[in-house]
Design a protein around this motif. Sequence first.
Motif, mmCIF file in Angstrom:
data_model
loop_
_atom_site.group_PDB
_atom_site.id
_atom_site.type_symbol
_atom_site.label_atom_id
_atom_site.label_comp_id
_atom_site.label_asym_id
_atom_site.label_seq_id
_atom_site.Cartn_x
_atom_site.Cartn_y
_atom_site.Cartn_z
ATOM 1 N N ASP A 29 0.794 -1.228 0.000
ATOM 2 C CA ASP A 29 0.000 0.000 0.000
ATOM 3 C C ASP A 29 0.830 1.285 0.000
ATOM 4 N N HIS A 30 2.117 1.190 -0.340
ATOM 5 C CA HIS A 30 2.928 2.400 -0.464
ATOM 6 C C HIS A 30 3.921 2.232 -1.609
ATOM 7 N N ASP A 31 4.387 3.347 -2.152
ATOM 8 C CA ASP A 31 5.167 3.304 -3.393
ATOM 9 C C ASP A 31 6.677 3.280 -3.190
ATOM 10 N N GLU A 32 7.128 3.099 -1.961
ATOM 11 C CA GLU A 32 8.548 2.955 -1.699
ATOM 12 C C GLU A 32 8.731 1.835 -0.681
ATOM 13 N N LEU A 33 9.646 0.925 -0.987
ATOM 14 C CA LEU A 33 9.897 -0.211 -0.106
ATOM 15 C C LEU A 33 11.353 -0.221 0.319
ATOM 16 N N SER A 34 11.596 -0.647 1.546
ATOM 17 C CA SER A 34 12.959 -0.784 2.045
ATOM 18 C C SER A 34 13.476 -2.189 1.747
ATOM 19 N N PHE A 35 14.774 -2.346 1.844
ATOM 20 C CA PHE A 35 15.415 -3.650 1.690
ATOM 21 C C PHE A 35 14.772 -4.660 2.635
ATOM 22 N N ASP A 36 14.607 -4.275 3.913
ATOM 23 C CA ASP A 36 14.039 -5.198 4.907
ATOM 24 C C ASP A 36 12.589 -5.564 4.595
ATOM 25 N N GLU A 37 11.796 -4.601 4.107
ATOM 26 C CA GLU A 37 10.403 -4.909 3.757
ATOM 27 C C GLU A 37 10.336 -5.938 2.637
ATOM 28 N N ILE A 38 11.207 -5.803 1.659
ATOM 29 C CA ILE A 38 11.212 -6.745 0.534
ATOM 30 C C ILE A 38 11.625 -8.134 0.997
ATOM 31 N N VAL A 39 12.618 -8.216 1.887
ATOM 32 C CA VAL A 39 13.017 -9.517 2.437
ATOM 33 C C VAL A 39 11.841 -10.161 3.166
ATOM 34 N N ARG A 40 11.094 -9.374 3.951
ATOM 35 C CA ARG A 40 9.934 -9.925 4.678
ATOM 36 C C ARG A 40 8.840 -10.384 3.723
ATOM 37 N N LEU A 41 8.697 -9.723 2.578
ATOM 38 C CA LEU A 41 7.722 -10.177 1.587
ATOM 39 C C LEU A 41 8.158 -11.491 0.933
ATOM 40 N N ALA A 42 9.463 -11.701 0.850
ATOM 41 C CA ALA A 42 9.992 -12.893 0.181
ATOM 42 C C ALA A 42 10.019 -14.120 1.073
ATOM 43 N N PHE A 43 10.296 -13.923 2.362
ATOM 44 C CA PHE A 43 10.477 -15.055 3.277
ATOM 45 C C PHE A 43 9.619 -14.885 4.526
ATOM 46 N N HIS A 44 8.898 -15.946 4.873
ATOM 47 C CA HIS A 44 8.131 -15.950 6.122
ATOM 48 C C HIS A 44 8.222 -17.339 6.729
ATOM 49 N N PRO A 45 8.931 -17.497 7.806
ATOM 50 C CA PRO A 45 9.669 -16.488 8.563
ATOM 51 C C PRO A 45 10.984 -16.141 7.876
ATOM 52 N N VAL A 46 11.525 -14.985 8.214
ATOM 53 C CA VAL A 46 12.796 -14.539 7.653
ATOM 54 C C VAL A 46 13.924 -15.332 8.301
ATOM 55 N N PRO A 47 14.774 -15.981 7.497
ATOM 56 C CA PRO A 47 15.921 -16.703 8.066
ATOM 57 C C PRO A 47 16.851 -15.733 8.804
ATOM 58 N N THR A 48 17.382 -16.170 9.921
ATOM 59 C CA THR A 48 18.281 -15.317 10.697
ATOM 60 C C THR A 48 19.550 -16.081 11.022
ATOM 61 N N GLY A 49 20.523 -15.359 11.496
ATOM 62 C CA GLY A 49 21.783 -15.969 11.898
ATOM 63 C C GLY A 49 22.945 -15.111 11.459
ATOM 64 N N PRO A 50 24.097 -15.357 12.053
ATOM 65 C CA PRO A 50 25.256 -14.513 11.758
ATOM 66 C C PRO A 50 25.788 -14.663 10.334
ATOM 67 N N ASN A 51 25.442 -15.743 9.671
ATOM 68 C CA ASN A 51 25.968 -15.979 8.323
ATOM 69 C C ASN A 51 24.932 -15.807 7.216
ATOM 70 N N VAL A 52 23.736 -15.317 7.541
ATOM 71 C CA VAL A 52 22.676 -15.174 6.551
ATOM 72 C C VAL A 52 22.844 -13.845 5.811
ATOM 73 N N VAL A 53 22.869 -13.927 4.474
ATOM 74 C CA VAL A 53 23.008 -12.747 3.624
ATOM 75 C C VAL A 53 21.907 -12.793 2.564
ATOM 76 N N PHE A 54 21.287 -11.630 2.298
ATOM 77 C CA PHE A 54 20.245 -11.541 1.275
ATOM 78 C C PHE A 54 20.733 -10.680 0.121
ATOM 79 N N THR A 55 20.333 -11.059 -1.086
ATOM 80 C CA THR A 55 20.597 -10.276 -2.281
ATOM 81 C C THR A 55 19.259 -10.005 -2.949
ATOM 82 N N ILE A 56 19.023 -8.745 -3.344
ATOM 83 C CA ILE A 56 17.769 -8.375 -3.996
ATOM 84 C C ILE A 56 18.063 -7.771 -5.361
#
Length: 92
Positions: A29-56
């Motif tokens: 519902d908004h025209d600008e998205l953050s990196f973190d918002e896009i990750v949350r749209l892609a993964f549920h639950p969002v993987p976590t950990g010291p070695n987890v890296v996301f590329t968009i």
Amino acid sequence: MPDTPDESAERGLHREYKIIVNTREKTVDHDELSFDEIVRLAFHPVPTGPNVVFTIGYRHAAQRPAEGTLAVGGHIKIKNGTTFNVTQTDKS
């Protein structure tokens, strides 16, 4: 007569944007998205950990450049049809 998008925005009405995240249609519902918002749209639950890296990667954005890679902490202007490919890897 229906409002134009600009008239809706002036009156505070919500606009919905249909985007594609990892081949799945999502509505936001908004025209600008953050990196973190896009990750949350892609993964549920969002993987976590010291070695987890996301590329968009993105295409058909409402900005210049209209395609590319979004940096961690970045934001992107979207429009209907903006497409995201979000991958998760482990640092080695």
